[in-house]
Write an enzyme that holds these catalytic residues in place. Structure first.
Site, PDB file in Angstrom:
ATOM      1  N   ASP A 101       0.909  -1.376  -0.268  1.00 55.66           N
ATOM      2  CA  ASP A 101      -0.363  -0.106   0.148  1.00 55.66           C
ATOM      3  C   ASP A 101       0.758   1.252  -0.060  1.00 55.66           C
ATOM      4  O   ASP A 101       1.741   1.785   0.861  1.00 55.66           O
ATOM      5  CB  ASP A 101      -1.110   0.045   1.308  1.00 55.66           C
ATOM      6  CG  ASP A 101      -2.045   1.282   1.666  1.00 55.66           C
ATOM      7  OD1 ASP A 101      -2.289   1.932   0.162  1.00 55.66           O
ATOM      8  OD2 ASP A 101      -1.838   1.918   2.508  1.00 55.66           O
ATOM      9  N   ASP A 146      -1.376  -0.332   6.296  1.00 57.60           N
ATOM     10  CA  ASP A 146      -1.208   0.286   7.658  1.00 57.60           C
ATOM     11  C   ASP A 146      -2.483   1.189   7.523  1.00 57.60           C
ATOM     12  O   ASP A 146      -3.312   1.248   8.900  1.00 57.60           O
ATOM     13  CB  ASP A 146      -0.192   1.063   8.136  1.00 57.60           C
ATOM     14  CG  ASP A 146      -0.610   2.806   7.475  1.00 57.60           C
ATOM     15  OD1 ASP A 146      -1.213   2.350   5.962  1.00 57.60           O
ATOM     16  OD2 ASP A 146      -0.628   3.609   7.474  1.00 57.60           O
ATOM     17  N   ASP A 175      -7.470  -1.929   4.896  1.00 59.70           N
ATOM     18  CA  ASP A 175      -5.891  -2.591   3.962  1.00 59.70           C
ATOM     19  C   ASP A 175      -6.362  -3.617   5.040  1.00 59.70           C
ATOM     20  O   ASP A 175      -6.434  -5.012   4.667  1.00 59.70           O
ATOM     21  CB  ASP A 175      -4.624  -1.961   4.750  1.00 59.70           C
ATOM     22  CG  ASP A 175      -4.526  -1.260   4.277  1.00 59.70           C
ATOM     23  OD1 ASP A 175      -4.703  -0.635   2.643  1.00 59.70           O
ATOM     24  OD2 ASP A 175      -3.586  -0.065   4.372  1.00 59.70           O
TER      25      ASP A 175
END
Length: 766
Positions: free
Chosen positions: A446, A646, A650
């Site tokens: 990410d 994080d 996610d």
């Protein structure tokens, strides 16, 4: 009268076929009955262990279901009662998991308390002085050992014997079969030796009580740790639900009232003031604001909202007040869908095939066949007394084949490997994740908070006209000083870091969705986006070149005008972490494909990807689509995918991935949903985790070889291979030495992992 067809079911834990009439236990879930071969399997199912297999078990039912003898009617319940029932069910499941874990640990500690003294007595046999001192008490020690170990087998090891018996009834064998045969034979044979040692040929009257107890203790510990890992997975769901607002201010019949979040219905008009959470999903009716949606999207920069824009439940209103019409409530909100996806992905994750199970599937029946053939060979061709020799050799085969070192092989390496990873700030939830990480072929990163720092920072100051950088930044920072917008805060913080003294603006006005206007030292200063410049009739063409350059670099341009004239452009961006580039390069050198995923627009995403050396980018991915993208990658040639993130958004992707890596500086939900937590927030933690997992898996395979080599070499000796030539049968001392040597080999090899150092540490040391 129609007869009921016989049904055959599959145990959802071990996969054995079970006749319902002879099942050891029954449980109900989601209206479906499940049957078990043993009480141990039922306890695991009720505790949530192995629940991912229930779908397969349901499909494997024989395609016949008899019609109920009486019509069934479902009582109508209110939605509130339904929620209460769900909460009660979750509480019951958690209590069942906790109870099962406590029971397993009590059994483990009891077996350990009995096993350690017996183990010390076994080692005393190798010291001549101690052996001679204990010789007069040999029989008494044996009788006492038989008495104290019987409760261990009857209570601590009850599930193994029940599983072996039900496996026998259902024509299946598994690890329970070997454990039950080995420990049972060791206890029975040792007890007879203690009571009547003269029945056995000279040199064969050995006792193996410690083998029975230690094997049971080790396997119980492994099962308890498995249950604990499953219990933690539900914590992610609870943390997600805690993020919801508890109340909402709705406008009904012209009056404002605070109501519980559960009472908000579709169509309600909801008022949200600055600093409050948006209670449910909806569409703005009146007002403008900047809303921090990082709780769901993971993106750190607030999103400007105006009428007709959508808002997401649990996001935080930063600036202006607004009203919106509720469009999705309850289970339909974005947060509720994320909760559902996390739960579904965690429950559907397939179990990792353990190497021990694969080996045991061949080893268990082979040992049983060898033991039977040994008995028949000695009974038909052995010397008198044939019964004695036949029984001694058969039991010796079962005893020496009992996986004492095998019980240590995997857990001790995992314990050392997980501990070693923790030394370098990598927390691994369970051995399953550590094993799978060694085989990953793709890592998905990410962008926000993972590759980047997750917080906007000042990057560029580009003046126009006669203003220099310091003067442009000073005017913009003073104008932004009273703003709560993160982009404004980044400009103010950047000015302070450059040593610029900031006075208070003489006049200040925040323009939601546009920027700010302020009076600084008698000059009218505008700081904001293009919409603000156009509204104030500032020449936006003058900003075009600088703005395009910043956008190409993945930065957000903030435009500054002084007294109605263009003054410059200030770049703000979520900057890349210092070590991201090196860590990504290290992953690629390990043969792992690195992919970046983000909700940002493609232009910004590719700009960041170029800076860190990533070629494959998945941009403009909505929160609910991230898990789907992981699933697509997994379908590509059977790839094993690791996900690093994080944010709360996610969490579903972290759960869907074969291994989820959570940045420790991120949200608690992402950490709970992941398998690995990187405490320091650095991507080097991913490299360390994979390196550690590969080293640990190699160590486990070496341990398994060390554990089995003694069994493989010892079984022929136990069967009497040396007797025809040397007239020698396996003595208790040799059997004890072989078992001790295998355990020492496994422990010594596992401790070699303590010398392991990840790549970054080795590079720093060199």
């Amino acid at each position: 009268m129609a007869t009921k067809a016989k049904q055959v079911h599959v145990d959802p834990i071990c996969g054995m076929t079970v006749d319902p009439e002879r099942a050891a236990g029954v449980s109900e879930r989601d209206g479906q009955m499940y049957y078990f071969c043993s009480k141990g399997c039922k306890e695991k199912f009720d505790a949530g262990v192995g629940t991912n297999t229930t779908q397969a078990a349901h499909r494997d039912h024989v395609a016949y279901q008899a019609a109920p003898s009486q019509p069934q009617t479902a009582p109508a319940h209110s939605e509130h009662a339904h929620h209460q029932a769900e909460a009660l069910s979750e509480a019951d499941a958690e209590e069942a998991q906790e109870q099962s874990y406590r029971t397993m640990m009590r059994k483990f500690w009891f077996a350990t308390a009995v096993g350690i003294p017996l183990l010390l007595l076994m080692f005393a046999e190798f010291v001549p002085e101690w052996r001679h001192a204990l010789m007069p008490y040999h029989r008494a020690i044996g009788i006492v050992s038989a008495i104290v170990t019987l409760p261990v087998l009857a209570w601590s090891g009850s599930q193994f014997f029940a599983g072996a018996w039900n496996g026998f009834r259902n024509h299946n064998t598994n690890m329970d079969t070997l454990v039950a045969l080995g420990t049972g034979a060791a206890w029975a044979y040792s007890t007879v030796v203690a009571l009547a040692p003269n029945l056995f040929p000279a040199g064969t009257a050995g006792m193996y009580f410690e083998v029975a107890v230690i094997v049971i203790a080790l396997i119980l510990l492994g099962q308890a740790l498995e249950i604990r890992a499953k219990r933690r997975s539900s914590a992610a769901i609870r943390k997600l639900l805690e993020l919801q607002a508890k109340t909402a201010r709705v406008i009904r019949d012209g009056r404002e009232m605070d109501v519980p979040i559960e009472e908000v219905v579709v169509g309600d008009t909801v008022l949200v003031r600055p600093g409050e959470k948006v209670p449910v999903d909806g569409i703005i009716l009146e007002g403008e604001s900047a809303i921090d949606e990082s709780v769901v999207t993971g993106e750190s920069v607030p999103v400007d909202k105006k009428p007709k824009d959508t808002v997401i439940g649990s996001s935080v209103n930063k600036t202006g007040a607004f009203t919106f019409r509720a469009t999705k409530v309850g289970k339909e909100t974005a947060l509720a869908r994320i909760v559902e996806m996390v739960e579904r992905a965690q429950n559907s994750k397939p179990p990792i095939g353990r190497l021990v199970d694969k080996i045991s599937s061949y080893f268990v029946p082979s040992v049983m066949i060898i033991a039977i053939l040994t008995f028949l060979a000695w009974f038909n061709f052995g010397p008198e007394p044939v019964w004695n020799y036949s029984i001694v050799t058969m039991v010796s085969v079962l005893v020496i084949a009992c996986p004492c070192a095998l019980g240590l092989a995997t857990p001790i390496s995992l314990m050392v490997g997980v501990g070693k990873a923790a030394e370098y700030g990598v927390l691994i939830r369970n051995g399953e994740a550590l094993e799978t990480a060694s085989q990953l072929t793709t890592i998905v990163l990410d962008k926000t908070g993972t590759i980047t720092k997750g917080k906007p920072e000042l990057t560029d100051v580009l003046p126009l006209g006669v203003s220099d950088e310091a003067e442009l930044l000073r005017l913009a920072a003073i104008a932004d000083r009273r703003s709560e917008h993160p982009l404004a805060e980044a400009i103010v913080e950047g000015a302070r870091k450059r040593g610029i003294n900031l006075a208070e603006p003489e006049d200040f006005n925040a323009v939601p969705g546009h920027g700010v206007e302020a009076t600084v030292e008698g000059r009218r200063v505008l700081v904001g986006n293009l919409k603000l410049m156009k509204r104030e009739n500032v020449d936006v063409d003058a900003f075009e070149q600088q703005a395009a350059r910043l956008a190409d670099e993945g930065k957000t341009p903030m435009f500054v005008a002084v007294d109605g004239k263009p003054a410059g452009v200030i770049g703000v961006a979520d900057t890349i972490k210092e070590d991201s580039v090196a860590a990504i390069r290290a992953l690629e050198q390990m043969g792992i494909e690195v992919v970046m995923i983000t909700g940002d627009n493609e232009r910004t995403a590719k700009a960041i990807a170029r800076q860190v050396g990533i070629t494959r980018v998945l941009a403009e991915v909505l929160p609910e689509e991230k898990a789907q993208q992981i699933e697509k990658l997994q379908a590509e040639s059977g790839a094993l995918v690791g996900m690093v993130g994080d944010g709360i958004n996610d969490a579903p992707a972290l759960a869907q991935a074969n291994v989820g890596f959570a940045i420790g500086t991120g949200t608690d939900v992402a950490i709970e949903a992941a398998d690995v937590t990187l405490v320091g927030g650095s991507l080097w933690g991913v490299v360390t985790a994979i390196e550690t997992s590969r080293a640990t898996l190699r160590n486990i395979k070496q341990n398994l070889f060390g554990a089995f080599i003694y069994n493989v070499l010892g079984i022929p000796l136990a069967a009497g291979a040396l007797y025809p030539i040397f007239r020698i049968l396996l003595s208790p001392i040799i059997a004890g030495a072989a078992m001790a040597a295998s355990s020492i080999t496994v422990v010594t090899n596992a401790n070699r992992l303590r010398l392991f150092g990840p790549r970054r540490v080795r590079e720093m040391q060199s």
